[in-house]
Design a protein around this motif. Structure first.
Motif, PDB file in Angstrom:
ATOM      1  N   GLU A 143       1.457  -1.299  -0.084  1.00 45.30           N
ATOM      2  CA  GLU A 143       0.143   0.030  -0.447  1.00 45.30           C
ATOM      3  C   GLU A 143       0.954   1.155  -0.384  1.00 45.30           C
ATOM      4  O   GLU A 143       0.504   2.465  -0.025  1.00 45.30           O
ATOM      5  CB  GLU A 143      -0.952  -0.270   1.348  1.00 45.30           C
ATOM      6  CG  GLU A 143      -1.507  -1.102   1.364  1.00 45.30           C
ATOM      7  CD  GLU A 143      -3.338  -0.772  -0.338  1.00 45.30           C
ATOM      8  OE1 GLU A 143      -3.025  -0.164  -0.434  1.00 45.30           O
ATOM      9  OE2 GLU A 143      -4.093  -2.344  -0.823  1.00 45.30           O
ATOM     10  N   THR A 144       1.856   1.352   0.054  1.00 37.66           N
ATOM     11  CA  THR A 144       3.187   2.312   0.421  1.00 37.66           C
ATOM     12  C   THR A 144       3.212   2.324  -1.278  1.00 37.66           C
ATOM     13  O   THR A 144       3.849   2.530  -1.918  1.00 37.66           O
ATOM     14  CB  THR A 144       4.163   2.516   1.131  1.00 37.66           C
ATOM     15  OG1 THR A 144       3.817   1.715   2.510  1.00 37.66           O
ATOM     16  CG2 THR A 144       5.212   3.648   1.194  1.00 37.66           C
ATOM     17  N   THR A 145       2.809   4.028  -1.167  1.00 32.94           N
ATOM     18  CA  THR A 145       3.155   4.955  -3.001  1.00 32.94           C
ATOM     19  C   THR A 145       4.985   5.010  -2.727  1.00 32.94           C
ATOM     20  O   THR A 145       5.415   5.198  -2.465  1.00 32.94           O
ATOM     21  CB  THR A 145       2.074   5.478  -3.396  1.00 32.94           C
ATOM     22  OG1 THR A 145       2.232   7.007  -2.751  1.00 32.94           O
ATOM     23  CG2 THR A 145       0.749   5.076  -3.026  1.00 32.94           C
ATOM     24  N   PRO A 146       5.498   4.861  -4.103  1.00 30.63           N
ATOM     25  CA  PRO A 146       6.440   5.683  -4.461  1.00 30.63           C
ATOM     26  C   PRO A 146       6.164   7.404  -3.705  1.00 30.63           C
ATOM     27  O   PRO A 146       5.709   7.856  -4.001  1.00 30.63           O
ATOM     28  CB  PRO A 146       6.780   4.930  -5.698  1.00 30.63           C
ATOM     29  CG  PRO A 146       5.807   4.649  -5.859  1.00 30.63           C
ATOM     30  CD  PRO A 146       5.159   3.886  -5.348  1.00 30.63           C
ATOM     31  N   GLY A 147       7.389   7.333  -3.344  1.00 30.90           N
ATOM     32  CA  GLY A 147       7.784   9.034  -2.593  1.00 30.90           C
ATOM     33  C   GLY A 147       7.311   8.713  -1.452  1.00 30.90           C
ATOM     34  O   GLY A 147       7.306   9.963  -1.100  1.00 30.90           O
ATOM     35  N   SER A 148       6.752   8.123  -0.839  1.00 27.78           N
ATOM     36  CA  SER A 148       5.627   8.257   0.477  1.00 27.78           C
ATOM     37  C   SER A 148       6.561   7.351   1.827  1.00 27.78           C
ATOM     38  O   SER A 148       6.924   6.297   1.283  1.00 27.78           O
ATOM     39  CB  SER A 148       4.336   7.883   0.185  1.00 27.78           C
ATOM     40  OG  SER A 148       3.672   8.893  -0.586  1.00 27.78           O
TER      41      SER A 148
END
Length: 587
Positions: A143-148
């Motif tokens: 669930e972690t998006t790129p850049g987060s």
């Protein structure tokens, strides 16, 4: 089919149904004993979002409910299983582990339950705990998006896996209940299928429908019939003996205007019991006082003489080929006046002999001297002998065996008779069960027989002695003495003996001349006679001196016959069979 039809099938096929249930129980028991116990351990995860304000929390809750259904499929996939295998160093593949993992979502919540099944309880707990931990990491990465740095949703273990105490499989009680249910379903299904495919005759309604003739009687199945085939070997109140008496009564209503009747006893196939039925019916008819002749007309497999213990080398075939006279082949049997003609030597051409003119002459001659003539004929379907005999007789009686003779065989046998213009007078349902829907009255002989004769006479003697001892003012009447003719029968009737005793022989006229001493009478049913009855009998039989009036009285028709025949005590016994046949029919 109606409900009562199913109940009847269950009652009749209970053994098949019980066998199916027992087989199912045995299979379930074997499976339970050989199965390896399995244990389950479950961990619970809570799926949530980090938002804290009201509207964001509500939206996050809806978002979590939408995600949790997808997580239930992911947690039991091979990717999570491979991580657990690598972490714990298991020696099984990811697919084998994934097949033992299951997941479920609690309805209207964001709670995800993951369950692992294993043969060892501690191993099941470790696997469930490892899968829950790896899935929390997997959700964060997914669930972690790129850049987060933080994921918008996370999975938290709220109920760790525990070591199971009891096995979830196998369950003996559940397996037993399931086996009984499946056994009943399969058994009832097979019973109904068997009943629908069964073409045998099993009730009187079906027999009457397929034969087109009335059922004259049903003979009960007796497991000891092979050792005791004759009704004379049974108790007088036995159900099988009573069944033959019912058959004898029903037979009297066939061709009531005929003075002499000739019936053939046959069956569709061998083994239906026609010979034993013919023999016992002939015995029962003779016991009723009818002049009865039994002819062994089965010239292929004769059984009648074997059952009765008579000579079979000389008989019907000997008469038909003209080697001996008819008078010399008739054999008396028993004390009831039954006459029997055995088969004689087995010929090579039975059908030709039975349809010869000599056979018609023999039957015409026998009709003049007997009330009923029964012919034990061969089966109808294998040979033509029975059809030939049926045409010369008054008709045929078809013996059908319960549960063995098929409907098609009964129809074919009836058609065989009709093709030669012979009449099917009725049927006899043989070897019927003592309980069922094949008729009614089964078991009538059980519990309905009279009490022991000695007890009856002892009770009667005690009652009469009490009455004689009663005082005059007690109001009780003294016991009446029985009539002499009721205490001792005057004579015994035998076939061919037309002697009628006079009053003097009966001991009823005190002034009559003394009669000759009587021959010893046959032993009767009641042998224990009380003392006072014996004294009354002796007084009745004591000779009385003749009076002059009695000596000069003219002789009546009966007395003239007695004088011509001589004193009863001087007769030596029955007349021979030749004398019986040579007498005038109107005599």
């Amino acid at each position: 089919m109606e409900l009562r039809d199913y109940l009847r099938i269950i009652r009749q096929q209970w053994l098949l149904i019980a066998s199916c249930v027992l087989v199912a129980i045995a299979a379930a028991s074997v499976f339970t004993l050989r199965a390896t116990p399995q244990y389950q351990s479950t961990a619970a995860l809570f799926i949530s979002t980090p938002q804290s304000d009201g509207s964001a929390a509500y939206q996050g809750s809806l978002f979590s409910q939408q995600r949790v259904a997808s997580y239930a499929d992911l947690i039991k996939g091979k990717q999570i299983a491979q991580r657990v295998v690598d972490k714990l160093g298991l020696d099984e593949s990811a697919g084998a582990l994934a097949s033992r993992v299951s997941a479920s979502v609690v309805k209207d919540t964001v709670i995800l339950n993951v369950t692992v099944q294993d043969s060892q309880p501690q191993r099941a707990q470790k696997l469930a705990e490892a899968i829950a931990q790896e899935f929390t990491v997997f959700v964060s990465e997914l669930e972690t998006t790129p850049g987060s740095e933080n994921a918008p949703i996370k999975a938290t273990i709220v109920d760790p896996a525990t070591v199971p105490v009891s096995a979830v499989s196998p369950r003996p009680l559940s397996s037993l209940a399931l086996a009984i249910g499946l056994g009943l379903i399969v058994g009832v299904g097979l019973a109904v299928l068997r009943e629908m495919l069964d073409n045998t005759v099993k009730n009187t309604d079906t027999l009457r429908e397929v034969s087109g003739a009335a059922n004259l009687g049903s003979i009960f199945y007796d497991g000891k019939a092979a050792a005791r085939p004759l009704v004379t070997q049974l108790d007088s109140h036995a159900p099988r003996a009573e069944a033959f008496r019912v058959l004898r009564t029903n037979l009297q209503f066939i061709d009531v205007d005929s003075d002499s009747k000739v019936f053939i006893m046959t069956s569709p196939l061998p083994g239906d019991g026609k010979s034993t039925t013919a023999v016992n019916l002939a015995i029962t008819l003779a016991q009723a006082g009818q002049r009865t002749l039994l002819i062994e007309g089965d010239l292929r497999r004769p059984k009648t003489s074997e059952y009765l213990g008579l000579e079979s080398k000389v008989g019907l075939t000997t008469v038909l080929i003209g080697k001996i006279d008819l008078d010399d082949v008739i054999q008396p049997w028993g004390d009831d006046g039954l006459h029997v003609i055995s088969s004689g030597a087995i010929p090579p051409n039975p059908a030709e002999l039975l349809q010869s003119r000599q056979m018609e002459t023999v039957l015409d001659r026998l009709r003049r001297h007997y009330d009923v003539i029964l012919i034990d004929a061969p089966p109808l379907l294998p040979v033509a002998d029975a059809a030939v005999l049926a045409r010369q007789a008054d008709g045929a009686i078809l013996v059908v065996r319960h549960g063995k003779t098929t409907k098609d065989q009964v129809v074919a046998a009836a058609d065989r008779l009709h093709s030669v213009d012979a009449e099917l007078l009725g049927t006899v349902f043989n070897r019927t069960p003592s309980k069922g829907n094949t008729g009614y009255g089964y078991g009538y002989g059980y519990g309905y027989a009279p009490s022991d004769d000695a007890d009856i006479l002892a009770d009667a003697s005690f009652t009469r002695s009490k009455r004689r001892a009663a005082p005059a003012d007690s109001g009780q009447l003294p016991a009446a003495k029985p009539a002499p003719e009721m205490v001792a029968p005057a004579h015994d009737a035998v076939v061919g003996d037309h002697h009628i005793p006079s009053r003097s022989e009966l001991g009823l006229d005190g002034d009559a001349a003394p009669s000759a001493p009587r021959a010893p009478r046959r032993t009767g049913q009641f042998e224990q006679v009380p003392t006072h009855l014996q004294e009354s009998r002796d007084r009745t039989r004591r000779p009385q001196p003749p009076t002059e009036a009695a000596s000069n009285a003219p002789a009546g028709p009966v007395d003239r016959d007695l004088q011509a025949a001589g004193p009863r005590g001087a007769r030596t016994g029955r007349r021979s069979v030749g004398d019986f046949l040579s007498q005038d029919p109107g005599e």
